[in-house]
Design a protein around this motif. Sequence first.
Motif, PDB file in Angstrom:
ATOM      1  N   MET A   1      -0.452  11.392  -8.756  1.00  0.00           N
ATOM      2  CA  MET A   1       0.928  11.004  -9.026  1.00  0.00           C
ATOM      3  C   MET A   1       1.424  10.071  -7.928  1.00  0.00           C
ATOM      4  O   MET A   1       1.270  10.361  -6.740  1.00  0.00           O
ATOM      5  N   ILE A   2       2.017   8.957  -8.348  1.00  0.00           N
ATOM      6  CA  ILE A   2       2.677   8.036  -7.419  1.00  0.00           C
ATOM      7  C   ILE A   2       4.175   8.260  -7.573  1.00  0.00           C
ATOM      8  O   ILE A   2       4.745   8.051  -8.648  1.00  0.00           O
TER       9      ILE A   2
ATOM     10  N   PRO B   1      13.240   4.649  -4.287  1.00  0.00           N
ATOM     11  CA  PRO B   1      14.328   4.158  -5.157  1.00  0.00           C
ATOM     12  C   PRO B   1      14.239   2.662  -5.457  1.00  0.00           C
ATOM     13  O   PRO B   1      14.495   2.230  -6.584  1.00  0.00           O
ATOM     14  N   GLU B   2      13.842   1.855  -4.456  1.00  0.00           N
ATOM     15  CA  GLU B   2      13.761   0.403  -4.683  1.00  0.00           C
ATOM     16  C   GLU B   2      12.543  -0.003  -5.509  1.00  0.00           C
ATOM     17  O   GLU B   2      12.482  -1.124  -6.026  1.00  0.00           O
ATOM     18  N   GLN B   3      11.558   0.906  -5.654  1.00  0.00           N
ATOM     19  CA  GLN B   3      10.358   0.602  -6.453  1.00  0.00           C
ATOM     20  C   GLN B   3      10.489   1.074  -7.895  1.00  0.00           C
ATOM     21  O   GLN B   3       9.655   0.733  -8.724  1.00  0.00           O
ATOM     22  N   GLU B   4      11.500   1.863  -8.215  1.00  0.00           N
ATOM     23  CA  GLU B   4      11.631   2.415  -9.565  1.00  0.00           C
ATOM     24  C   GLU B   4      11.662   1.300 -10.608  1.00  0.00           C
ATOM     25  O   GLU B   4      12.153   0.199 -10.357  1.00  0.00           O
ATOM     26  N   LEU B   5      11.107   1.615 -11.774  1.00  0.00           N
ATOM     27  CA  LEU B   5      10.926   0.615 -12.826  1.00  0.00           C
ATOM     28  C   LEU B   5      11.941   0.807 -13.951  1.00  0.00           C
ATOM     29  O   LEU B   5      12.129   1.922 -14.440  1.00  0.00           O
ATOM     30  N   SER B   6      12.543  -0.276 -14.348  1.00  0.00           N
ATOM     31  CA  SER B   6      13.467  -0.235 -15.492  1.00  0.00           C
ATOM     32  C   SER B   6      12.839  -0.995 -16.665  1.00  0.00           C
ATOM     33  O   SER B   6      11.718  -1.507 -16.560  1.00  0.00           O
ATOM     34  N   CYS B   7      13.534  -1.090 -17.771  1.00  0.00           N
ATOM     35  CA  CYS B   7      13.002  -1.724 -18.984  1.00  0.00           C
ATOM     36  C   CYS B   7      12.523  -3.153 -18.703  1.00  0.00           C
ATOM     37  O   CYS B   7      13.194  -3.914 -17.994  1.00  0.00           O
ATOM     38  N   ARG B   8      11.372  -3.473 -19.255  1.00  0.00           N
ATOM     39  CA  ARG B   8      10.737  -4.793 -19.163  1.00  0.00           C
ATOM     40  C   ARG B   8      10.200  -5.142 -17.774  1.00  0.00           C
ATOM     41  O   ARG B   8       9.747  -6.262 -17.565  1.00  0.00           O
TER      42      ARG B   8
ATOM     43  N   GLY C   1       7.887   7.345  -2.357  1.00  0.00           N
ATOM     44  CA  GLY C   1       7.152   6.330  -1.602  1.00  0.00           C
ATOM     45  C   GLY C   1       5.757   6.745  -1.202  1.00  0.00           C
ATOM     46  O   GLY C   1       5.100   6.050  -0.431  1.00  0.00           O
ATOM     47  N   THR C   2       5.272   7.877  -1.746  1.00  0.00           N
ATOM     48  CA  THR C   2       3.913   8.349  -1.429  1.00  0.00           C
ATOM     49  C   THR C   2       3.182   8.715  -2.722  1.00  0.00           C
ATOM     50  O   THR C   2       3.790   8.798  -3.793  1.00  0.00           O
ATOM     51  N   TRP C   3       1.864   8.950  -2.599  1.00  0.00           N
ATOM     52  CA  TRP C   3       1.072   9.429  -3.734  1.00  0.00           C
ATOM     53  C   TRP C   3       0.336  10.697  -3.314  1.00  0.00           C
ATOM     54  O   TRP C   3       0.057  10.905  -2.130  1.00  0.00           O
TER      55      TRP C   3
ATOM     56  N   LYS D   1       0.862  -1.185   0.000  1.00  0.00           N
ATOM     57  CA  LYS D   1       0.000   0.000   0.000  1.00  0.00           C
ATOM     58  C   LYS D   1       0.897   1.232   0.000  1.00  0.00           C
ATOM     59  O   LYS D   1       1.804   1.340   0.823  1.00  0.00           O
ATOM     60  N   ILE D   2       0.633   2.119  -0.958  1.00  0.00           N
ATOM     61  CA  ILE D   2       1.412   3.359  -1.032  1.00  0.00           C
ATOM     62  C   ILE D   2       0.802   4.372  -0.066  1.00  0.00           C
ATOM     63  O   ILE D   2      -0.413   4.599  -0.070  1.00  0.00           O
ATOM     64  N   ALA D   3       1.652   4.989   0.733  1.00  0.00           N
ATOM     65  CA  ALA D   3       1.178   5.981   1.716  1.00  0.00           C
ATOM     66  C   ALA D   3       0.728   7.264   1.017  1.00  0.00           C
ATOM     67  O   ALA D   3       1.199   7.590  -0.083  1.00  0.00           O
TER      68      ALA D   3
END
Length: 199
Positions: A153-154, A158-165, A127-129, A112-114
């Motif tokens: 906006m979410i 840093p650990e949730q960031e999305l990279s290719c694929r 880490g928040t929206w 759950k995003i805070a």
Amino acid sequence: MWEGFRSGDEGFTGLEAALVLLAFIVVAAVFSYVILGAGFFSVQKSQETIYSAVETASSPLTLENEVYGVMNQSSGNIGCVMMVIGKKYGSDSVVDISRITVIWSDKEEVNKIAKSDPLYTAMPSPGTWGITDKQGDLKSPLYLGNGEYATLMISLSPEQELSCRDSFSVELLSPDNSVSFSGIIPLKIDRITILRQNN
């Protein structure tokens, strides 16, 4: 001879039978009126329930336009996910944005995003929206009326960031309904990357 005329029970019995038949008809009419009245009442209540359900279903929280990923210039990965939420025309009730719950899923975890504090902000902290913009009544930025829209906006940690694929999924839960979508990050990440096309 006179006795035969005096005993005339046939006429009396016919009148009695007619009165009994008339009483039965009156009782049946009253009974059928009561049954029909109860039926009409039931139908009316069913219609009210159906109309209420249709009204609720016709004006939920909706996801509008495309969903965008914003690149984190430092890491080159998707650091923010932006979407426009709204409430279509329907009932007079409003959507309270502060009661929305955002669930984030990726290949690692579901969490759950805070909410950002304050919720209406130019840029939510990682880490928040939060809500960064609203089209409509700006006196109530956290409420959506008919035909109003807000940008949600979410901001990913840093650990949730999305990279290719990388695959991901987002679910917005409101008291009335839920909206969800999922996607896969394309091979090329631009400064602004479309993550979901508008259907």
